[in-house]
Write a protein that holds these residues in place. Structure first.
Motif, PDB file in Angstrom:
ATOM      1  N   ASP A  19       0.807  -1.217   0.000  1.00 26.05           N
ATOM      2  CA  ASP A  19       0.000   0.000   0.000  1.00 26.05           C
ATOM      3  C   ASP A  19       0.843   1.273   0.000  1.00 26.05           C
ATOM      4  OD1 ASP A  19       0.920  -0.591   2.542  1.00 26.05           O
ATOM      5  OD2 ASP A  19      -0.758   0.368   3.551  1.00 26.05           O
ATOM      6  N   LEU A  20       2.160   1.134  -0.035  1.00 25.16           N
ATOM      7  CA  LEU A  20       3.043   2.300  -0.068  1.00 25.16           C
ATOM      8  C   LEU A  20       3.573   2.520  -1.479  1.00 25.16           C
ATOM      9  CD1 LEU A  20       5.058   1.697   3.223  1.00 25.16           C
ATOM     10  CD2 LEU A  20       3.342   3.466   2.814  1.00 25.16           C
ATOM     11  N   LEU A 294       3.895  17.520   9.501  1.00 21.15           N
ATOM     12  CA  LEU A 294       2.497  17.414   9.926  1.00 21.15           C
ATOM     13  C   LEU A 294       1.925  18.787  10.293  1.00 21.15           C
ATOM     14  CD1 LEU A 294       2.704  14.174  12.104  1.00 21.15           C
ATOM     15  CD2 LEU A 294       1.653  14.412   9.828  1.00 21.15           C
ATOM     16  N   ALA A 330       6.348   7.416   7.736  1.00 15.94           N
ATOM     17  CA  ALA A 330       5.566   7.182   6.516  1.00 15.94           C
ATOM     18  C   ALA A 330       5.146   5.724   6.403  1.00 15.94           C
ATOM     19  CB  ALA A 330       6.366   7.601   5.291  1.00 15.94           C
ATOM     20  N   GLY A 333       2.296   4.854   8.638  1.00 17.41           N
ATOM     21  CA  GLY A 333       1.040   5.540   8.352  1.00 17.41           C
ATOM     22  C   GLY A 333       0.861   6.818   9.134  1.00 17.41           C
ATOM     23  N   ARG A 334       1.779   7.115  10.029  1.00 20.21           N
ATOM     24  CA  ARG A 334       1.671   8.335  10.834  1.00 20.21           C
ATOM     25  C   ARG A 334       1.890   9.586   9.987  1.00 20.21           C
ATOM     26  NH1 ARG A 334       6.124  10.284  14.874  1.00 20.21           N
ATOM     27  NH2 ARG A 334       5.110  12.118  15.775  1.00 20.21           N
ATOM     28  N   LEU A 335       2.764   9.517   9.007  1.00 17.70           N
ATOM     29  CA  LEU A 335       3.032  10.631   8.096  1.00 17.70           C
ATOM     30  C   LEU A 335       2.403  10.291   6.754  1.00 17.70           C
ATOM     31  CD1 LEU A 335       4.460  13.292   7.379  1.00 17.70           C
ATOM     32  CD2 LEU A 335       6.517  11.962   6.867  1.00 17.70           C
ATOM     33  N   PRO A 336       1.241  10.853   6.436  1.00 11.68           N
ATOM     34  CA  PRO A 336       0.553  10.497   5.186  1.00 11.68           C
ATOM     35  C   PRO A 336       1.391  10.820   3.955  1.00 11.68           C
ATOM     36  CG  PRO A 336      -0.924  11.665   6.679  1.00 11.68           C
ATOM     37  CD  PRO A 336       0.462  11.794   7.256  1.00 11.68           C
ATOM     38  N   VAL A 337       1.339   9.930   2.982  1.00 17.35           N
ATOM     39  CA  VAL A 337       2.047  10.159   1.727  1.00 17.35           C
ATOM     40  C   VAL A 337       1.543  11.437   1.060  1.00 17.35           C
ATOM     41  CG1 VAL A 337       2.439   9.240  -0.597  1.00 17.35           C
ATOM     42  CG2 VAL A 337       2.589   7.720   1.399  1.00 17.35           C
ATOM     43  N   ALA A 338       0.269  11.753   1.254  1.00 13.83           N
ATOM     44  CA  ALA A 338      -0.297  12.965   0.651  1.00 13.83           C
ATOM     45  C   ALA A 338       0.404  14.220   1.151  1.00 13.83           C
ATOM     46  CB  ALA A 338      -1.798  13.047   0.956  1.00 13.83           C
ATOM     47  N   VAL A 339       0.857  14.211   2.396  1.00 17.97           N
ATOM     48  CA  VAL A 339       1.595  15.355   2.944  1.00 17.97           C
ATOM     49  C   VAL A 339       2.919  15.517   2.209  1.00 17.97           C
ATOM     50  CG1 VAL A 339       2.789  16.209   5.002  1.00 17.97           C
ATOM     51  CG2 VAL A 339       0.496  15.249   5.212  1.00 17.97           C
TER      52      VAL A 339
END
Length: 519
Positions: A19-20, A294, A330, A333-339
């Motif tokens: 999923d990454l 974030l 990342a 999942g704590r640091l969203p890829v979208a960020v």
């Protein structure tokens, strides 16, 4: 994961989870802006740049002043590894310079420009900074300072700011942005949301601004709004706490990031250095990088690997500490890829803009020494108590007492530019911090000709004590104040030059020689 593994789309434990994104290592690199040691590109940096590292920040140790083409060649080598690299530098003019660190800046600093209060001159100074950077292959200067220096005891801003008046600082911040960006060099207004009312230096400790948000909006936010309205490409967040926004430093505080975006800024938000004590001694640079992204930052300035507090660590480890923390955040999942993608897009927009053509040059020439001299304020000189310096001639004798007690962390240690500017005179130098009072008195009693004493804080008890001692022994001494000028006139002969740089020192000498030439 070390930089030697960055060409593998894998974590230290194995392949990335399904999923990454496959380009996650590149995305993580795309938000990191480290420093490095040396005047050429080290192998670890070349590898990281080839794998999408956002770019680098130059410090004075990356510049060889004896090799005029070195920095341009260095920039070319960085872009050979990554054509879209951001190459940044703290080039403010005045006290803070990297490209002219050894010999001092040839461009007036903010306080001198604010004292002169000519917007066209500030724009021209900004353009001169932009030209200096562009000629060196640099596309980001981390300037101008948009802080309103409302606290005269501020240990880190001071003469780096245009002044203490919000309207004046706002106007000159916008003028400097326009000048810098005319060269297609990105300007970066700092330090949001305003470092001007602090008594702590965030290099050394967490700084706190004990003002309400209403006070911040009235006095400290307007220059940043002016910068945004002028089209500034970047801003730098500050490691300062504003209680109404919470107890996290602004760099790590989503409320501060949201505040900036609400003001209409759509460009790149860069962190102040993550190795500064406000971050390093609390959450650490790695976790600080995660929290900063974030909080809405786009580019993580890792810091200077030659700083004293990184002794024992190499430049690569400073970088990998941040990379590893982002990778872990990342993949968890704590640091969203979208960020990461949003930040990458903003940085790339800045880079593509910087590849455009500069605006046409004007045909107006600025003599920056003359400009700096016009900015100086003279107390007790030519106003009823004219100072004469009969020995300040081509072969004259001169005693120069340095009463300063330290250096600004942002500027770093510097040469005595006034001593250099007085090179045609027979100068006896005396550093007050290295002499006892009795030893300094002996130097003064043995002195012949004029006596000058340099201070950079008229509020410093130690510097005042030295100044009083000098005046008691040499009543005709002239004070050269390289710090903030008080509202009231000084009781002793003083030249307020609003900073300590090559151009300020040359301006002081020109004024002394001019004064000597008056009847």
């Amino acid at each position: 994961m070390t930089s030697r593994e960055l060409d593998h789309s894998a974590s230290p434990a194995g392949p990335l989870a399904p999923d990454l994104p496959a380009d996650l290592p590149r995305l993580i690199n795309s938000v990191i802006l480290p420093g490095f040691i040396g005047t050429t590109v080290p192998q670890w940096l070349a590898t990281a740049l080839g794998n999408g590292l956002a770019g680098v920040v130059y410090f004075s140790h990356n510049i060889d002043p004896d090799a005029p083409e070195q920095v341009t060649a260095l920039s070319a080598a960085i872009r050979a590894a990554n054509p879209d690299a951001v190459i940044g530098v703290d080039e403010e003019g005045g006290n803070v310079t990297r490209l002219e660190a050894r010999d001092g800046s040839t461009i007036p600093g903010a306080a001198a420009l604010g004292a002169l209060d000519e917007l066209t001159t500030t724009t021209a100074a900004g353009r001169a900074i932009g030209r200096l950077c562009r000629d060196a292959g640099i596309n980001l200067t981390i300037a101008p300072v948009a802080d309103v220096n409302t606290n005269p005891l501020n240990p880190v801003i001071g003469v780096r700011a245009f002044g203490s008046d919000t309207a004046l600082v706002s106007a000159h911040t916008a003028a400097a942005v326009i000048g810098i960006q005319a060269e297609r060099v990105a300007a970066c207004a700092k330090h949001f949301p305003g470092h001007g009312d602090t008594v702590a230096d965030s290099h050394m400790d967490t700084a706190r601004v004990d003002l309400t948000m209403e006070q911040m909006r009235q006095f400290h936010l307007p220059p940043f709004k002016a910068a945004a309205d002028a089209g500034v490409a970047a801003m730098m967040s500050a490691h300062i706490i504003i209680p109404e926004l919470g107890e996290a430093a602004a760099t790590l505080n989503p409320a501060a990031g949201a505040l900036l975006r609400e003001m209409g800024f759509a460009g790149v938000l860069i962190t102040d250095a993550l190795d500064m004590a406000a971050v390093r001694a609390t959450v650490g640079p790695g976790e600080g990088g995660v929290l900063a992204l974030l909080a809405g930052n786009d580019l993580l300035c890792v810091g200077n690997p030659q700083n004293a507090y990184t002794t024992g660590r190499d430049d690569e480890s400073c970088y990998t500490e941040v990379y590893d923390a982002l990778f872990a955040a990342a993949t968890s999942g704590r640091l969203p890829v979208a960020v990461l993608r949003r930040a990458d897009a903003r940085v790339q927009a800045l880079v593509q803009w910087s590849k455009g053509k500069p605006l046409p040059e004007t045909d107006v020439f600025y003599d920056w020494v003359a400009v700096s001299a016009r900015a100086c304020r003279l107390d007790s000189i030519g106003h009823g108590t004219a100072v004469t310096l009969p020995e300040l001639t081509g072969s004259g004798l001169l005693t120069l007492v340095d009463a300063r007690t330290g250096h600004n962390m942002a500027a770093g240690p510097t040469q005595n530019f006034l001593a250099q500017a007085l090179g045609s005179y027979a100068v006896t130098e005396a550093n007050a911090t290295e002499l006892s009072s009795a030893e300094l008195e002996i130097v003064l009693m043995q002195s012949e000709g004029a006596v000058l004493v340099i201070v950079d804080s008229l509020d410093s008890p130690e510097q005042q004590e030295t100044l009083e001692l000098v005046l008691a022994t040499a009543p005709g001494a002239v004070c050269i104040n390289a710090g903030l000028a008080p509202e009231h006139a000084c009781a002793v002969a003083t030249i307020h030059c609003y900073g300590f740089s090559r151009v300020a020192a040359q301006a002081v000498v020109s004024l002394l020689e001019q004064e000597q030439g008056e009847p």
